[in-house]
Write an enzyme that holds these catalytic residues in place. Structure first.
Site, PDB file in Angstrom:
ATOM      1  N   PHE A 166      -8.688   6.150 -11.683  1.00  0.00           N
ATOM      2  CA  PHE A 166      -9.665   6.856 -10.847  1.00  0.00           C
ATOM      3  C   PHE A 166      -8.983   7.883  -9.923  1.00  0.00           C
ATOM      4  O   PHE A 166      -9.232   9.094 -10.025  1.00  0.00           O
ATOM      5  CB  PHE A 166     -10.451   5.800 -10.062  1.00  0.00           C
ATOM      6  CG  PHE A 166     -11.117   6.276  -8.828  1.00  0.00           C
ATOM      7  CD1 PHE A 166     -11.965   7.374  -8.848  1.00  0.00           C
ATOM      8  CD2 PHE A 166     -10.913   5.612  -7.615  1.00  0.00           C
ATOM      9  CE1 PHE A 166     -12.592   7.809  -7.691  1.00  0.00           C
ATOM     10  CE2 PHE A 166     -11.535   6.024  -6.461  1.00  0.00           C
ATOM     11  CZ  PHE A 166     -12.372   7.134  -6.496  1.00  0.00           C
ATOM     12  N   ILE A 167      -8.077   7.431  -9.082  1.00  0.00           N
ATOM     13  CA  ILE A 167      -7.407   8.373  -8.172  1.00  0.00           C
ATOM     14  C   ILE A 167      -6.464   9.266  -8.983  1.00  0.00           C
ATOM     15  O   ILE A 167      -6.403  10.476  -8.787  1.00  0.00           O
ATOM     16  CB  ILE A 167      -6.637   7.626  -7.051  1.00  0.00           C
ATOM     17  CG1 ILE A 167      -7.616   6.801  -6.196  1.00  0.00           C
ATOM     18  CG2 ILE A 167      -5.863   8.613  -6.178  1.00  0.00           C
ATOM     19  CD1 ILE A 167      -6.974   6.008  -5.072  1.00  0.00           C
ATOM     20  N   ASP A 191       0.357   6.022 -18.717  1.00  0.00           N
ATOM     21  CA  ASP A 191      -0.726   5.074 -18.410  1.00  0.00           C
ATOM     22  C   ASP A 191      -0.987   4.252 -19.670  1.00  0.00           C
ATOM     23  O   ASP A 191      -1.113   4.825 -20.754  1.00  0.00           O
ATOM     24  CB  ASP A 191      -1.990   5.855 -17.996  1.00  0.00           C
ATOM     25  CG  ASP A 191      -3.015   4.975 -17.303  1.00  0.00           C
ATOM     26  OD1 ASP A 191      -3.382   3.928 -17.870  1.00  0.00           O
ATOM     27  OD2 ASP A 191      -3.474   5.342 -16.208  1.00  0.00           O
ATOM     28  N   ASN A 192      -1.066   2.954 -19.539  1.00  0.00           N
ATOM     29  CA  ASN A 192      -1.323   2.128 -20.728  1.00  0.00           C
ATOM     30  C   ASN A 192      -2.796   1.762 -20.863  1.00  0.00           C
ATOM     31  O   ASN A 192      -3.157   0.899 -21.663  1.00  0.00           O
ATOM     32  CB  ASN A 192      -0.457   0.857 -20.729  1.00  0.00           C
ATOM     33  CG  ASN A 192      -0.825  -0.087 -19.599  1.00  0.00           C
ATOM     34  OD1 ASN A 192      -1.631   0.255 -18.738  1.00  0.00           O
ATOM     35  ND2 ASN A 192      -0.240  -1.265 -19.608  1.00  0.00           N
ATOM     36  N   GLY A 207      -7.149   2.028 -16.538  1.00  0.00           N
ATOM     37  CA  GLY A 207      -7.585   3.427 -16.593  1.00  0.00           C
ATOM     38  C   GLY A 207      -8.352   3.693 -17.883  1.00  0.00           C
ATOM     39  O   GLY A 207      -8.482   2.811 -18.736  1.00  0.00           O
ATOM     40  N   THR A 248       3.050  -6.511 -12.911  1.00  0.00           N
ATOM     41  CA  THR A 248       2.937  -5.046 -12.919  1.00  0.00           C
ATOM     42  C   THR A 248       3.279  -4.483 -11.546  1.00  0.00           C
ATOM     43  O   THR A 248       3.997  -3.484 -11.426  1.00  0.00           O
ATOM     44  CB  THR A 248       1.482  -4.619 -13.260  1.00  0.00           C
ATOM     45  OG1 THR A 248       1.093  -5.287 -14.440  1.00  0.00           O
ATOM     46  CG2 THR A 248       1.355  -3.125 -13.429  1.00  0.00           C
ATOM     47  N   TYR A 266      -1.948  -9.999  -4.126  1.00  0.00           N
ATOM     48  CA  TYR A 266      -1.977  -8.534  -4.273  1.00  0.00           C
ATOM     49  C   TYR A 266      -1.307  -7.877  -3.072  1.00  0.00           C
ATOM     50  O   TYR A 266      -0.438  -7.003  -3.214  1.00  0.00           O
ATOM     51  CB  TYR A 266      -3.436  -8.082  -4.425  1.00  0.00           C
ATOM     52  CG  TYR A 266      -3.627  -6.599  -4.553  1.00  0.00           C
ATOM     53  CD1 TYR A 266      -2.922  -5.859  -5.492  1.00  0.00           C
ATOM     54  CD2 TYR A 266      -4.537  -5.925  -3.736  1.00  0.00           C
ATOM     55  CE1 TYR A 266      -3.115  -4.492  -5.612  1.00  0.00           C
ATOM     56  CE2 TYR A 266      -4.737  -4.559  -3.854  1.00  0.00           C
ATOM     57  CZ  TYR A 266      -4.026  -3.847  -4.785  1.00  0.00           C
ATOM     58  OH  TYR A 266      -4.211  -2.497  -4.895  1.00  0.00           O
ATOM     59  N   LYS A 298       2.326  -5.867  -3.152  1.00  0.00           N
ATOM     60  CA  LYS A 298       2.428  -4.488  -2.674  1.00  0.00           C
ATOM     61  C   LYS A 298       3.379  -4.400  -1.484  1.00  0.00           C
ATOM     62  O   LYS A 298       4.062  -3.396  -1.287  1.00  0.00           O
ATOM     63  CB  LYS A 298       1.037  -3.961  -2.306  1.00  0.00           C
ATOM     64  CG  LYS A 298       0.235  -3.532  -3.518  1.00  0.00           C
ATOM     65  CD  LYS A 298       0.888  -2.308  -4.147  1.00  0.00           C
ATOM     66  CE  LYS A 298       0.101  -1.721  -5.271  1.00  0.00           C
ATOM     67  NZ  LYS A 298       0.819  -0.547  -5.844  1.00  0.00           N
TER      68      LYS A 298
END
Ligand code: UDP
Length: 322
Positions: A11-12, A31-32, A36, A95, A149, A153
């Site tokens: 999206f971004i 991008d896999n 997305g 990831t 999450y 991060k």
């Protein structure tokens, strides 16, 4: 300039690619398509300044070549969305930690500037506002998987800052608050696309909890503007900076606003969190960014009013429904 955008079909990322290509930059996307969509970048595929590679950022050989051949990296590829993270906890942690480690290692090897996407989730369950970049962070226990999450991060942030401090790597870390606009999907839990789809179908709009929890929402075009400016901002190197909106709104008020703007006849219903996310779930009751640092660094902060952003987003979903 050659710019590598990881997660550029998201999206971004795809909104950022539109801007970079129209600015005349040469853009490579890796991008896999785990979260997305090819559809987001379909219109760019024939463009001579745009290259798309379908691969995971965990493919080290591939990433080394791509990073060696670029001038700058914007690292957006990540497992995102509360729903997605809760349904895929292991993949998300892998990831978000390993992926960023690969990017930073090769960025350091080839001395490339890198912008690392972080998230307002890292603040955890604060109730005060506004949230400043050097605030303490407050999490719940590890049995509440949501915090994985934020923690992953946060490891990304520590790693990036450690590369900057020990190796002088040019890193900029940006914490995105709730970003909305065309191409956002509700599949991973995000509230605005979910409410809009429900409103356009005249189905019940599902407000979780009692709806008093608040957020600020930022138009994706404003986030893109901030990223483009941050990319060229030497003073931002080694810094963590918020990117977010200004107008605090409760989720119940958001539902009412979307219902009104879309002229929907949907009912608004309150749904207990446990019905959606199971037993061990905690929401963040409030999340408002301080934008002082962003403004002082780039002389800009997001300014599109929420109503206007919602109108644009509703139009986007309406045209797709047609
Ligand atoms: N939310 C909701 N209904 C939905 C999806 C989300 O009421 O169908 C709520 C969610 O519980 C949270 C807010 O909307 O309080 C924002 O949720 P989102 O997942 O978009 O982002 P985040 O929680 O990461 O801010």
């Amino acid at each position: 300039m050659n710019i590598l955008v990881t997660g550029g079909a998201g999206f971004i990322g795809s909104n950022l690619c539109d801007r970079l290509v129209s600015d005349g930059e040469t853009v490579t996307v890796v991008d896999n398509l785990s979260t997305g969509f090819l559809e987001n970048i379909q219109h760019l595929l024939g463009h001579s300044n745009f290259h798309y590679i379908n691969d995971t950022i965990l493919n080290e050989e591939r990433m080394e070549g791509l990073i060696r051949d670029t001038d700058c990296i914007i690292h957006l590829a990540a497992a995102v969305g509360v729903k997605y993270v809760l349904e895929n906890p292991l993949t998300s942690i892998e990831t978000n930690i390993k992926g960023t480690e690969v990017i930073l290692r090769f960025a350091n090897r080839y001395h490339k500037r890198v912008l690392i996407a972080s998230t307002s989730e890292v603040y955890g369950k604060h109730m005060h506002a506004p949230l400043k970049e050097d605030d303490n962070l407050i999490y719940g226990p590890p049995s509440t998987m949501r915090w994985s999450y934020a923690a992953a991060k946060l490891v990304d942030e520590f790693t990036a800052l450690a590369y900057h401090r020990t190796k002088k790597l040019e890193v900029v870390i940006f914490r995105c608050f709730n970003t909305i606009g065309p191409r956002q999907t509700g599949l991973y839990g995000m509230v605005v696309p979910r409410f809009i789809k429900q409103a356009l179908r005249d189905e019940p709009i599902t407000v979780y909890g009692d709806g008093t929890q608040t957020r600020t929402f930022t138009y994706v075009g404003d986030v893109v503007e901030a990223l483009v400016r941050l990319m060229g901002c030497d003073e931002a190197i080694g810094e963590v900076v918020n990117i977010g909106g200004r107008d605090e709104i409760s989720i119940l008020e958001l539902a009412e606003k979307i219902k009104e703007i879309s002229r929907s006849s949907s009912e608004i219903t309150l749904v207990p969190y446990s019905n959606v996310y199971g037993r061990d779930f905690e929401d963040m009751m409030r999340r408002v960014p301080s934008l002082d640092k962003l403004e002082s660094l780039i002389g800009y902060s997001p300014n599109t009013p929420l109503d206007e952003t919602l109108r644009k987003t509703i139009e986007y979903f309406r045209s797709r429904a047609d």
